[in-house]
Design an enzyme around this catalytic site. Structure first.
Site, PDB file in Angstrom:
ATOM      1  N   GLU A  18      15.606 -43.730  55.873  1.00 49.63           N
ATOM      2  CA  GLU A  18      14.366 -43.189  56.471  1.00 49.63           C
ATOM      3  C   GLU A  18      13.262 -44.257  56.489  1.00 49.63           C
ATOM      4  O   GLU A  18      12.065 -43.956  56.418  1.00 49.63           O
ATOM      5  CB  GLU A  18      13.860 -41.939  55.711  1.00 49.63           C
ATOM      6  CG  GLU A  18      14.909 -40.862  55.469  1.00 49.63           C
ATOM      7  CD  GLU A  18      15.352 -40.157  56.728  1.00 49.63           C
ATOM      8  OE1 GLU A  18      15.548 -40.840  57.753  1.00 49.63           O
ATOM      9  OE2 GLU A  18      15.534 -38.934  56.691  1.00 49.63           O
TER      10      GLU A  18
ATOM     11  N   ARG B 163      20.925 -34.285  20.212  1.00 48.01           N
ATOM     12  CA  ARG B 163      21.618 -35.462  19.677  1.00 48.01           C
ATOM     13  C   ARG B 163      20.909 -36.005  18.435  1.00 48.01           C
ATOM     14  O   ARG B 163      19.676 -36.101  18.410  1.00 48.01           O
ATOM     15  CB  ARG B 163      21.659 -36.538  20.760  1.00 48.01           C
ATOM     16  CG  ARG B 163      22.216 -37.882  20.331  1.00 48.01           C
ATOM     17  CD  ARG B 163      23.711 -37.897  20.325  1.00 48.01           C
ATOM     18  NE  ARG B 163      24.218 -39.264  20.259  1.00 48.01           N
ATOM     19  CZ  ARG B 163      25.469 -39.576  19.990  1.00 48.01           C
ATOM     20  NH1 ARG B 163      26.350 -38.603  19.780  1.00 48.01           N
ATOM     21  NH2 ARG B 163      25.868 -40.834  19.949  1.00 48.01           N
TER      22      ARG B 163
ATOM     23  N   TYR C  61      21.329 -37.767  63.266  1.00 47.57           N
ATOM     24  CA  TYR C  61      20.240 -38.579  63.814  1.00 47.57           C
ATOM     25  C   TYR C  61      20.738 -40.013  63.915  1.00 47.57           C
ATOM     26  O   TYR C  61      21.191 -40.581  62.919  1.00 47.57           O
ATOM     27  CB  TYR C  61      19.036 -38.469  62.879  1.00 47.57           C
ATOM     28  CG  TYR C  61      17.846 -39.341  63.192  1.00 47.57           C
ATOM     29  CD1 TYR C  61      16.885 -38.937  64.111  1.00 47.57           C
ATOM     30  CD2 TYR C  61      17.642 -40.553  62.520  1.00 47.57           C
ATOM     31  CE1 TYR C  61      15.761 -39.715  64.368  1.00 47.57           C
ATOM     32  CE2 TYR C  61      16.528 -41.328  62.766  1.00 47.57           C
ATOM     33  CZ  TYR C  61      15.589 -40.914  63.694  1.00 47.57           C
ATOM     34  OH  TYR C  61      14.483 -41.687  63.941  1.00 47.57           O
ATOM     35  N   CYS C  62      20.675 -40.597  65.107  1.00 45.34           N
ATOM     36  CA  CYS C  62      21.260 -41.926  65.343  1.00 45.34           C
ATOM     37  C   CYS C  62      20.200 -42.910  65.822  1.00 45.34           C
ATOM     38  O   CYS C  62      19.864 -42.946  67.013  1.00 45.34           O
ATOM     39  CB  CYS C  62      22.370 -41.822  66.373  1.00 45.34           C
ATOM     40  SG  CYS C  62      23.698 -40.671  65.956  1.00 45.34           S
TER      41      CYS C  62
ATOM     42  N   ILE D 111      25.681 -43.450  60.083  1.00 43.48           N
ATOM     43  CA  ILE D 111      25.238 -42.144  60.574  1.00 43.48           C
ATOM     44  C   ILE D 111      25.764 -41.029  59.672  1.00 43.48           C
ATOM     45  O   ILE D 111      26.977 -40.800  59.584  1.00 43.48           O
ATOM     46  CB  ILE D 111      25.686 -41.923  62.025  1.00 43.48           C
ATOM     47  CG1 ILE D 111      25.180 -43.059  62.920  1.00 43.48           C
ATOM     48  CG2 ILE D 111      25.197 -40.565  62.521  1.00 43.48           C
ATOM     49  CD1 ILE D 111      23.671 -43.289  62.860  1.00 43.48           C
TER      50      ILE D 111
ATOM     51  N   ARG E 258      10.816 -38.478  55.846  1.00 48.64           N
ATOM     52  CA  ARG E 258      10.409 -39.182  54.621  1.00 48.64           C
ATOM     53  C   ARG E 258       9.937 -38.201  53.551  1.00 48.64           C
ATOM     54  O   ARG E 258      10.219 -38.394  52.360  1.00 48.64           O
ATOM     55  CB  ARG E 258       9.333 -40.211  54.961  1.00 48.64           C
ATOM     56  CG  ARG E 258       9.904 -41.401  55.700  1.00 48.64           C
ATOM     57  CD  ARG E 258       8.890 -42.251  56.422  1.00 48.64           C
ATOM     58  NE  ARG E 258       9.614 -43.290  57.169  1.00 48.64           N
ATOM     59  CZ  ARG E 258       9.125 -43.960  58.204  1.00 48.64           C
ATOM     60  NH1 ARG E 258       7.892 -43.693  58.648  1.00 48.64           N
ATOM     61  NH2 ARG E 258       9.850 -44.877  58.818  1.00 48.64           N
TER      62      ARG E 258
ATOM     63  N   HIS F  85      20.781 -41.297  27.626  1.00 46.81           N
ATOM     64  CA  HIS F  85      22.071 -40.691  27.286  1.00 46.81           C
ATOM     65  C   HIS F  85      23.071 -41.708  26.735  1.00 46.81           C
ATOM     66  O   HIS F  85      24.160 -41.325  26.295  1.00 46.81           O
ATOM     67  CB  HIS F  85      22.684 -40.008  28.525  1.00 46.81           C
ATOM     68  CG  HIS F  85      22.124 -38.662  28.820  1.00 46.81           C
ATOM     69  ND1 HIS F  85      20.867 -38.462  29.360  1.00 46.81           N
ATOM     70  CD2 HIS F  85      22.647 -37.410  28.644  1.00 46.81           C
ATOM     71  CE1 HIS F  85      20.651 -37.171  29.524  1.00 46.81           C
ATOM     72  NE2 HIS F  85      21.711 -36.502  29.089  1.00 46.81           N
TER      73      HIS F  85
END
Length: 381
Positions: free
Chosen positions: A362, A266, A122-123, A156, A241, A337
């Protein structure tokens, strides 16, 4: 909104989950590290119908709706956001051809797109036309039965590897009304591609400029009429979107699950991290934000599918909210983490890098706010 998925919806969701776990997750880190575009894996996904999710079965598609697409892209993105995102763009292009193309165009291109014999891009964006997309400058002058294109597109996805490019070009006056949509095929004389961009994320799909120099494109490749291109582009982006927000859901869900497991495994200061109330609260907020995002995306998907009058602004709301919140979730996962989150072996940092761009493409999230505000204030009809 019915929160109970049908058996068919659950079946497609499961199929996507199993495919992602077996065919994508084991390779996603390597694809990212080597900037490898997994053509064969994508073709396997097409074999399950994931390259033509809402395309009619007459052209090899699944004939599903926007909600089913959201479920599929979320599951695929749990394994590899970047690869799932390319597939979402490909689906958007196929939808635009089916929805705005004529019978000859649909027959010519859709069967090869739904099987991924051909890849698509899509350009719209240009070096000097990003958020102000209606100011694009790529020019198309009609000469006989061809348009002669000159100009350049930027950022692109699939540039250089895709076979079909839907391009928004200027055929008339300045502004949105002078824009037309053309399908440009790879191999057309005058079509060329720039270098592969070195990016923060989305490394399993190539990104390049797409350039036109006296590039002759048949008038028969025009989607719709002259001057309808901007409308076509924006209609495509409503669905795009939802898709990109769904990819954010998948990345965030993967990081939430990894964080839960990490807190349970942990230990510090003589007890499991999961026993620290502050970390429990953080995990709870992450889960809440994910669920709220998912509900907004699914609501937007159903509104778009049913052509609800408020579909455009709802899609903008869902994209803005989900991509913002889901990036926060993966970023919080990295923090939970600690140093391990910053190490590629643990993969959290890959999701952070991949999801960050969803707040930009988008339509940036600032543009999403403009769409919402103008709809609320009545300045967009």
């Amino acid at each position: 909104m019915d929160l109970n998925f049908s058996e068919d919806q659950l079946a497609f969701q499961k199929a996507a989950r199993v495919f992602a776990e077996k065919e994508m997750a084991p390779h996603a880190s390597k694809w990212d590290e080597e900037c490898f575009f997994p053509v064969e894996t994508l073709k396997k996904a097409a074999g399950l119908g994931f390259a033509g999710i809402y395309i009619s079965p007459d052209f090899g598609g699944c004939g599903l709706g926007r909600l089913e697409a959201s479920l599929i892209f979320e599951e695929l993105s749990k394994a590899c956001v970047s690869t799932a995102a390319y597939l979402s763009i490909h689906n958007m292009v196929a939808w635009m051809i089916e929805h705005f193309g004529n019978e000859e165009q649909r027959t010519k291109w859709l069967p090869s797109l739904t099987t991924l014999q051909k890849f698509s891009s899509y350009c719209l964006t240009e070096p000097s036309a990003g958020s102000d997309a209606a100011s694009l400058k790529t020019k198309a002058v009609k000469k006989g039965d061809h348009y002669i294109l000159n100009g350049e597109k930027a950022f692109i996805s699939g540039g250089g590897v895709s076979d079909i490019y839907i391009c928004m070009v200027r055929t008339g006056e300045d502004g949105a009304k002078g824009i037309t949509a053309l399908i440009v095929e790879k191999g057309t004389t005058g079509l060329s591609f720039g270098k592969k961009e070195k990016k923060m994320g989305w490394n399993s799909q190539p990104t390049t400029t797409v350039s036109f120099q006296e590039c002759a494109v048949p008038v028969a490749n025009r989607l719709g009429e002259e001057g309808e291109g901007f409308k076509i582009a924006m209609k495509g982006l409503d669905g795009g979107r939802i898709n990109i927000a769904s990819c954010s859901l998948g990345g965030a869900a993967a990081c939430l699950e990894a964080s839960k497991n990490y807190l349970l495994e942990r230990s510090q200061f003589g007890k499991k991290l999961a026993n620290f109330e502050a970390l429990q609260f953080r995990l709870a907020d992450m889960a809440t934000d994910l669920e709220a995002s998912r509900l907004m995306v699914h609501s937007a998907a159903l509104k778009l599918e049913n052509q609800h009058p408020t579909a455009t602004e709802t899609c903008a709301m869902a994209k803005r909210f989900a991509t913002d919140r889901c990036f926060d979730i993966v970023n919080q996962a990295l923090q939970l983490h600690g140093g391990y989150g910053y190490i590629k072996e643990y993969q959290i940092e890959r999701y952070v890098r991949d999801l960050r761009v969803h707040q930009i493409l988008e339509g940036t999230n600032e543009i999403m706010r403009l769409i919402i505000a103008r709809k609320l204030l009545g300045t967009i009809k």
